[in-house]
Design an enzyme around this catalytic site. Structure first.
Site, PDB file in Angstrom:
ATOM      1  N   SER A 100      -6.941 -63.179 -10.641  1.00  0.00           N
ATOM      2  CA  SER A 100      -7.486 -64.460 -10.153  1.00  0.00           C
ATOM      3  C   SER A 100      -7.411 -65.533 -11.234  1.00  0.00           C
ATOM      4  CB  SER A 100      -8.924 -64.290  -9.661  1.00  0.00           C
ATOM      5  OG  SER A 100      -9.816 -64.063 -10.730  1.00  0.00           O
ATOM      6  N   ASN A 101      -7.574 -65.129 -12.517  1.00  0.00           N
ATOM      7  CA  ASN A 101      -7.442 -66.117 -13.598  1.00  0.00           C
ATOM      8  C   ASN A 101      -5.988 -66.566 -13.732  1.00  0.00           C
ATOM      9  OD1 ASN A 101      -9.893 -66.796 -15.342  1.00  0.00           O
ATOM     10  ND2 ASN A 101     -10.172 -64.620 -14.955  1.00  0.00           N
TER      11      ASN A 101
ATOM     12  N   HIS B   3     -13.133 -64.342 -21.897  1.00  0.00           N
ATOM     13  CA  HIS B   3     -14.090 -63.236 -21.950  1.00  0.00           C
ATOM     14  C   HIS B   3     -15.333 -63.648 -21.170  1.00  0.00           C
ATOM     15  CE1 HIS B   3     -16.204 -59.754 -23.549  1.00  0.00           C
ATOM     16  NE2 HIS B   3     -17.214 -60.544 -23.846  1.00  0.00           N
TER      17      HIS B   3
HETATM   18  C1  GRF Z   1     -12.925 -60.344 -14.593  1.00  0.00           C
HETATM   19  O1  GRF Z   1     -14.018 -59.484 -14.860  1.00  0.00           O
HETATM   20  C2  GRF Z   1     -13.006 -61.525 -15.501  1.00  0.00           C
HETATM   21  O2  GRF Z   1     -14.351 -61.819 -15.833  1.00  0.00           O
HETATM   22  C3  GRF Z   1     -12.263 -61.071 -16.724  1.00  0.00           C
HETATM   23  O3  GRF Z   1     -11.267 -60.168 -16.273  1.00  0.00           O
HETATM   24  C4  GRF Z   1     -11.669 -59.621 -14.990  1.00  0.00           C
HETATM   25  C5  GRF Z   1     -10.586 -59.722 -13.949  1.00  0.00           C
HETATM   26  O4  GRF Z   1     -10.150 -61.040 -13.898  1.00  0.00           O
HETATM   27  N1  GRF Z   1     -11.677 -62.194 -17.390  1.00  0.00           N
HETATM   28  P1  GRF Z   1      -8.870 -61.444 -12.957  1.00  0.00           P
HETATM   29  O5  GRF Z   1      -9.421 -61.669 -11.566  1.00  0.00           O
HETATM   30  O6  GRF Z   1      -7.885 -60.280 -12.968  1.00  0.00           O
HETATM   31  O7  GRF Z   1      -8.323 -62.693 -13.569  1.00  0.00           O
END
Ligand code: GRF
Length: 195
Positions: free
Chosen positions: A12-13, A108
């Site tokens: 998602s990031n 983080h």
């Molecule tokens: C999430 O717990 C986020 O807080 C941390 O990585 C995990 C997965 O993030 N940065 P994403 O949805 O794969 O970007």
């Protein structure tokens, strides 16, 4: 600027970062790389036309250097100017970090320097904190420890579970990381603090 993103899960990031790199943004995505060939983020990257690669870390067992030597191949091929760790769940050796230091960011889910490592939401709740959040920092050999480039805060509410908190923080991650990347790619490394 060319940006490579490393992820281990849903990405998602990565999606927030890729979707932000448009128009007059000084950067464009050049690679999404995972340590898990089944990572959902690889599909989401491909849907957005971003080149992808995967190096499964499991065959390397504890040999981190051997795993990282494989990871370097698609990275060097993509010739990134910046690497964003975006939900990347493998610890990187000092040797790997040294090759990218100054050009590698991580997000983080805590208000560093508090709660380095895992289970940050449960730990903030356990501590009775009134607020929590996320941090983008430059990656250095020490885990979750480099110069802070940005932070975003959320309130901890009565009755919050770790999952409630994680979801609230994740929304802020998707605001913070793109904002930091845009500045970093433009050469501005001054930290930002979102409310
Ligand atoms: C999430 O717990 C986020 O807080 C941390 O990585 C995990 C997965 O993030 N940065 P994403 O949805 O794969 O970007």
């Amino acid at each position: 600027k060319r940006v490579a993103m490393l992820l281990s899960g849903g990405g998602s990031n990565m999606v927030a970062l890729v979707d932000s790199m448009t128009g007059d943004h000084p950067a464009r995505p050049c690679l999404v790389l995972s340590n898990d060939p089944q990572a959902g983020g690889l599909v989401r990257a491909a849907e957005r036309g971003v080149p992808t690669a995967a190096v499964d870390h499991r065959p390397f067992k504890g040999d981190r250097a051997a795993f990282e030597a494989e990871l370097m191949k698609p990275l060097l091929e993509a010739e990134p100017d910046i690497i964003c760790l975006a939900g990347f769940m493998r610890v990187l050796t000092a040797g790997f970090v040294a090759q990218w230091q100054g050009r590698m960011l991580n997000i983080h889910p805590s208000l560093l320097p508090k709660y380095k490592g895992l289970h940050t939401h449960a730990r903030a709740l356990e501590a009775g904190d009134g607020e929590h959040g996320c941090t983008v920092h430059e990656v250095t050999p020490a885990l979750d420890d480099g110069p802070i480039l940005g932070q975003a805060r959320v309130a901890i509410l009565p009755g919050d579970t770790p999952e409630d908190l994680a979801a609230r923080v994740l929304v802020q991650e998707h605001r913070l990381y793109p904002a930091v990347l845009r500045r970093f790619a433009a050469g501005d490394h001054s930290p930002i603090f979102l409310t």
